[in-house]
Scaffold this motif. Structure first.
Motif, PDB file in Angstrom:
ATOM      1  N   GLU A   1       4.315   7.770 -23.426  1.00 21.12           N
ATOM      2  CA  GLU A   1       4.815   8.807 -24.337  1.00 21.12           C
ATOM      3  C   GLU A   1       3.979  10.086 -24.235  1.00 21.12           C
ATOM      4  O   GLU A   1       4.503  11.199 -24.193  1.00 21.12           O
ATOM      5  N   GLU A   2       2.668   9.893 -24.215  1.00 21.65           N
ATOM      6  CA  GLU A   2       1.781  11.058 -24.111  1.00 21.65           C
ATOM      7  C   GLU A   2       1.983  11.794 -22.783  1.00 21.65           C
ATOM      8  O   GLU A   2       1.950  13.030 -22.733  1.00 21.65           O
TER       9      GLU A   2
ATOM     10  N   HIS B   1       5.150  13.904 -23.042  1.00 23.44           N
ATOM     11  CA  HIS B   1       4.836  15.109 -23.810  1.00 23.44           C
ATOM     12  C   HIS B   1       4.087  16.123 -22.921  1.00 23.44           C
ATOM     13  O   HIS B   1       4.456  17.296 -22.835  1.00 23.44           O
TER      14      HIS B   1
END
Lengths: 356, 356
Positions: free
Chosen positions: B281-282, B285
């Motif tokens: 997820e990071e 982003h």
């Protein structure tokens, strides 16, 4: 340009040998840093063997031998350094002129556009990265030109003299290049094409290579002065011929586009003469296309007709003859064997009568 | 970076004197070619005095004096040559990174954008011509770095040794610069940030300046080897610190944007550590903004938070400590007076703890 002399083939051979061995060492060393870096060196090696008449190395060897130099181990690496400087200037010049072809093949930026195709989607970004690789390639060649000089077997007490000539020629050619580029948009008359020819061309093509060769042969200060006169006149004639070829040449022969000078709006001597001779109507027609980034082939053709019909081209030819004669006169005063004097004279003819 | 030593102010003073006198001569000579060429030299002179910590000249003088060199007339011009190389790299680097500000003022391209404003209507053309002037400025500085060396009072038999170190450092830094630029779009892992740090930074910032100074002081081959170990570790720590400052620094302190590295998508060690530590997820982003030419300030802020929260920043700090310790260890083995050893040790602290 035809071969200048019997030994000319030897010069070409030995200079190319020096170049080859220099590049194979650099490619090996670059590989230790990254295969991507080795790629850049391989590409420079590809380009230097794709063309180039080795005019500058030939000048160095000619002056060295004509004035009594005998040590071929000394002179060939020194001569090759002048080709490295030349290629660095071509590569950076192509960035400035936004050209992607040189010697009829992809130049560094052109090759890197293809190299980066799979990695950079955006075409503007890709072009920028390709130019960046070309920028570094030119930097490396400037440095390599000094490196060849400092690694050569030139006697320590002569090395700093040779380096001084080399540095001066880079100082002058960068000035010539800057004002040549600015001549595209500075007011006509603020930059004189003769100054451009002297500094952009004569200096690093003839003055420095000849002076380096002669210095290593140990000539007098008086000979240096007469070589400068010879080289400045020859170089000016060479640049004027180049301007003519740049517009009227055969693209397949010269290995680059003949649109460039018109597109970039370069204020060459040809253009100066056009302005001196043309009617207002002809100037209006001319300015429709001159300096237009999107100029078309047929528009360039109409500009060429104007250069002929106004007599501008004829004036350039006259000037070439004038500078060639002045160079011949200087050559007659050289204190060299007749066989070498004949070579200097043939050189003038070869430079001024060439069509590529 | 704080002053490294008492004599450091002297070094700064004398090196700047050499630089001043070099530039006033070049400006005068350029004026003889064209006022437009003198303008370029004036602009380079303006930029070199706008900032720069003269780290590289200080390294040369430090090594020279620490290892017993005594002749200040020899060493200051040699030291100044290292600043010329540095500025040439900054100017060309700014072209590659599309930056127009350096030392908090217009760089060459930035100044020429304004200079050409009245002459070139099309803004893309104007930008291109401004970059062309910057390209030539960088070329001139590379050549000037060699010129200062070859005009210096270095003994003839040492000159070619010094030139060889200088050429090698240009060979290495260009390789480092190329792969650093390519790291923005080559697959992660194909270019290692440690290699970039060694070749792009350590080589010309520490290795070559220290080796040149030490060589002129006449050190042994063993000392050269321990200086290389010192310089490589110090340089790596320096680059890692630079990467941190480049993202987390105070723009008003460092004189350039902190968006650049994110915008260009540079695969620094910080980024490598982020990828090693971040969740999917990071990473998603992160990749929204990383390498985006139009990235905004607030988006850069969110990236900075990710560097902290994943522990990537902490890992970089740990690595900096590791390389700094290794440099300290090498310095302890130098065969120099304690006062100089203390300077080498302070240098490591100054380099690794700085915030600009």
């Amino acid at each position: 340009m035809p071969n200048l002399r019997n030994q000319s083939t030897d010069t070409l051979l030995y200079v190319n040998k020096v170049i080859d061995s220099f590049f194979s060492e650099r490619i090996k060393e670059a590989e230790l840093i990254s295969p991507f870096y080795a790629q850049l060196w391989s590409d420079i090696a590809r380009l230097i063997h794709a063309g180039g008449k080795r005019v500058r190395p030939k000048m160095t060897v000619l002056a060295y031998e004509a004035f009594g130099g005998k040590d071929s181990k000394v002179i060939y690496p020194v001569a090759a350094s002048q080709e490295f400087l030349h290629l660095s200037l071509l590569i950076h010049d192509d960035i400035i002129d936004r050209d992607s072809v040189r010697y009829g093949v992809d130049n560094i930026a052109g090759a890197y556009e293809k190299n980066y195709y799979a990695h950079v989607e955006d075409s503007a970004d890709r072009g920028h990265y390709a130019q960046s690789a070309a920028l570094l390639a030119g930097d490396l060649l400037i440095s390599s030109s000094y490196r060849l000089l400092s690694e050569s077997r030139v006697a320590p007490e002569l090395l700093s003299k040779v380096l001084a000539i080399h540095s001066q020629s880079i100082f002058e050619v960068a000035g010539g290049e800057l004002i040549d580029t600015e001549s595209a948009f500075r007011p006509l008359g603020s930059i004189d094409s003769h100054t451009v020819a002297l500094y952009k061309t004569a200096s690093y093509t003839f003055v420095a290579p000849l002076l380096i060769g002669a210095t290593l042969a140990g000539v007098s200060q008086q000979t240096i002065q007469s070589l400068i006169v010879f080289a400045n006149n020859l170089g000016t004639a060479y640049q004027l011929r180049d301007d003519v070829i740049g517009v009227f040449g055969d693209e397949s022969q010269i290995g680059k586009t003949t649109i460039g000078d018109i597109r970039e709006g370069k204020h060459t001597y040809l253009v100066e003469q056009f302005y001196a001779l043309a009617s207002t109507e002809e100037k209006v027609h001319f300015e429709l296309y001159f300096g237009d980034q999107h100029v078309q082939k047929n528009e360039v053709e109409s500009i060429k007709k104007l250069f002929v019909s106004t007599g501008a081209l004829a004036r350039v030819e006259l000037a070439i003859t004038h500078y060639a004669d002045a160079a011949q006169e200087a050559a007659r005063a050289f204190n060299v064997d007749d066989v070498y004097r004949a070579e200097f004279e043939q050189l003038v003819t070869a430079v001024t009568k060439r069509d590529k």
